[in-house]
Each structure stands twice: as structure tokens, then as C-alpha cells.
Design a protein around this motif. Sequence first.
Motif, PDB file in Angstrom:
ATOM      1  N   ARG A   1      -3.273   3.878  -2.407  1.00 40.26           N
ATOM      2  CA  ARG A   1      -3.707   2.534  -2.740  1.00 40.26           C
ATOM      3  C   ARG A   1      -3.709   1.725  -1.444  1.00 40.26           C
ATOM      4  NH1 ARG A   1      -0.260  -1.428  -6.468  1.00 40.26           N
ATOM      5  NH2 ARG A   1       0.961  -1.624  -4.566  1.00 40.26           N
ATOM      6  N   ALA A   2      -4.887   1.313  -1.064  1.00 37.71           N
ATOM      7  CA  ALA A   2      -5.021   0.494   0.145  1.00 37.71           C
ATOM      8  C   ALA A   2      -4.826  -0.979  -0.213  1.00 37.71           C
ATOM      9  CB  ALA A   2      -6.403   0.708   0.764  1.00 37.71           C
ATOM     10  N   VAL A   3      -4.390  -1.767   0.748  1.00 34.64           N
ATOM     11  CA  VAL A   3      -4.245  -3.216   0.536  1.00 34.64           C
ATOM     12  C   VAL A   3      -4.935  -3.956   1.661  1.00 34.64           C
ATOM     13  CG1 VAL A   3      -2.093  -3.040  -0.742  1.00 34.64           C
ATOM     14  CG2 VAL A   3      -2.014  -3.236   1.742  1.00 34.64           C
TER      15      VAL A   3
ATOM     16  N   TRP B   1      -3.797   2.599   7.970  1.00 38.80           N
ATOM     17  CA  TRP B   1      -5.065   2.608   7.223  1.00 38.80           C
ATOM     18  C   TRP B   1      -5.923   3.810   7.605  1.00 38.80           C
ATOM     19  CZ3 TRP B   1      -9.843   2.434   9.574  1.00 38.80           C
ATOM     20  CH2 TRP B   1      -9.880   2.042  10.914  1.00 38.80           C
TER      21      TRP B   1
ATOM     22  N   GLY C   1       0.819  -1.201   0.000  1.00 39.49           N
ATOM     23  CA  GLY C   1       0.000   0.000   0.000  1.00 39.49           C
ATOM     24  C   GLY C   1       0.857   1.257   0.000  1.00 39.49           C
TER      25      GLY C   1
END
Length: 294
Positions: free
Chosen positions: A292-294, A262, A232
Amino acid sequence: MLAYRHAFHAGNHADVLKHLVLVQVLQYMNQKPRPYTLIDTHAGAGAYSLGSAEARKKGEAELGIHRVLAHKARHKPPEAVERYLELLQAFNPGGGLGRYPGSPEIARMLLREDDPLMLYELHPTDVESLARHQIDRRLTRVHRADGFAAPRAHLPPPSRRAVLVMDPSYETRGDYPKVLAAVRETLQRFPETVILVWYPQVQRVEAAELPRRLKSAIEALGKAGAGGKPLGWLHARLTVQAPDAQGFGLAGSGVFLVNPPWTLHEALKTSLPWLAAALAQTDTPSYVLDHRAV
């Protein structure tokens, strides 16, 4: 290259963005009991007097943190801004804002007793100041050495948790590829590292290209993450002033994070527009927030 002294720029708009984000990162890391190692590659002197001759020469704090405080008096700040300002207040227990904490002092206030702090600085006077400020902290080590080499010295850490803060002066174009190389090495050694890279918004191709090159680098290294997952990232940039007549000057700055908390994206969604209004030296301040989150 030892000409750069952060004392001339302490508390400016770039410090506001960088340190607000750093506070969010460290408070998030503190939510888990296991220790983490914080590595600061370009630590500076640690703390700065805003009444010093250096700070008064350019008056950058007047256009930075003092504008934030004036804006707060008229407009309630978001929670992330409040947390940052509370830390500044704690650093100035007598009231007012006579001193400004650099990232090492912010770390000293927020790290727990068992969290190692590794500080790198090359300027001999700043190293002495840094050591004086940190003398009472058991797990702090001050290194007069090239901070770009810090990842290979400390990663992976024994606790398997780490934060890397990288904010060189970028006085020369050579700093940009060094940042990119250090990020690559960090992720190859310990892909779980939370990385915070600060960069200036100036009239240089290298500065404009750095966020894109960082994204490309972590895309290529993504499979090095735990379980083959992509990494991320978060990119935030704040533009608060126009270049001068020759096209020069610090129009703003940005931060690029790998493995960001997050919670950070939501915090910056409210904080960036508030800061843009507070710090604006132009009729058209702006901000960028992408992740971009993961």
C-alpha cells in the motif's frame, strides 16, 4: 533461548531475500544527506565463513546464494539482484564466495560515516565476533541485550531518520507477539521509522498470521503518521521448496516493511520471479508481492 546460531544457515534462500531488500532500503536512505540511525535487533555474529564446519553441516548456502550465482551465469539478473551480488563481491575481494556478510556487515559497507549503527545480540560468542568486525567503525555500538527493547532505547533518533531491522530466530512461538509489540512501540515512538521485519514460512499458524496482524496493527496506528496520513507497507514472500514428509522445514520466507522506499515495489516486481526461478527446489516456486503506497 541461546541455541540458535545463524552460522548454520548463512547464505540460505532466506538470507538472499532479506539482504537483497536490506540493500535496497539502505541505498535509498543514502540518497538524502541527513544521517539516519540503523537498529538491528538480532544481529548475529556479523559475518560467516561458508567453509566452516557449521555452514557445511547443512549446506544451506549451496541451495541459496550459490544457486543465485549459478542462475546468474545463464540469466541476466535484475538491477536489484545485481546490486546485492556486487556487495557480496566487494565483501570477498579475493574472488569467489568464501565469506557471507550478515546484515551488520551489509550495513557497515553501506552506511555513511555519520550514520549510527546499533547492534543487538544475546549470544555471548556472537557478540564477541560482532564487536571484532565492527571495531573500526566510530558510530557503531554493540549491545549484549534483548533486541526487542531496542526501539525504546533509540527512538526517536536525533536526526529524525531511522531504519529498524528485526529478524529473530522464531525458535519459539513467543517471538511472534514480541515482533508485533516491537513494531507497535516503534511506530508509537517514531512513526516515520522504516521497519523491515523478516519471518520464516513454516508450518506454524503464527507465521502464516504475522503479515495480516502487522497490516492490522499499522492500520490501527496509521493516524500516528505525520499529518494524520496512513502508513505505507509492503509485503513480499518467496516460496522455493516443499515441506518434508512430516510437513516441516523452511519452505520460504517473507519480509514485511512499514514506510518502505517508494522504489522497492518496482525493484521486487522483477527480482522476485527471477529469484523464484533461481532458488527453486520444487516444480512450483511462487512469490507474493503486495503493498500500500501513500
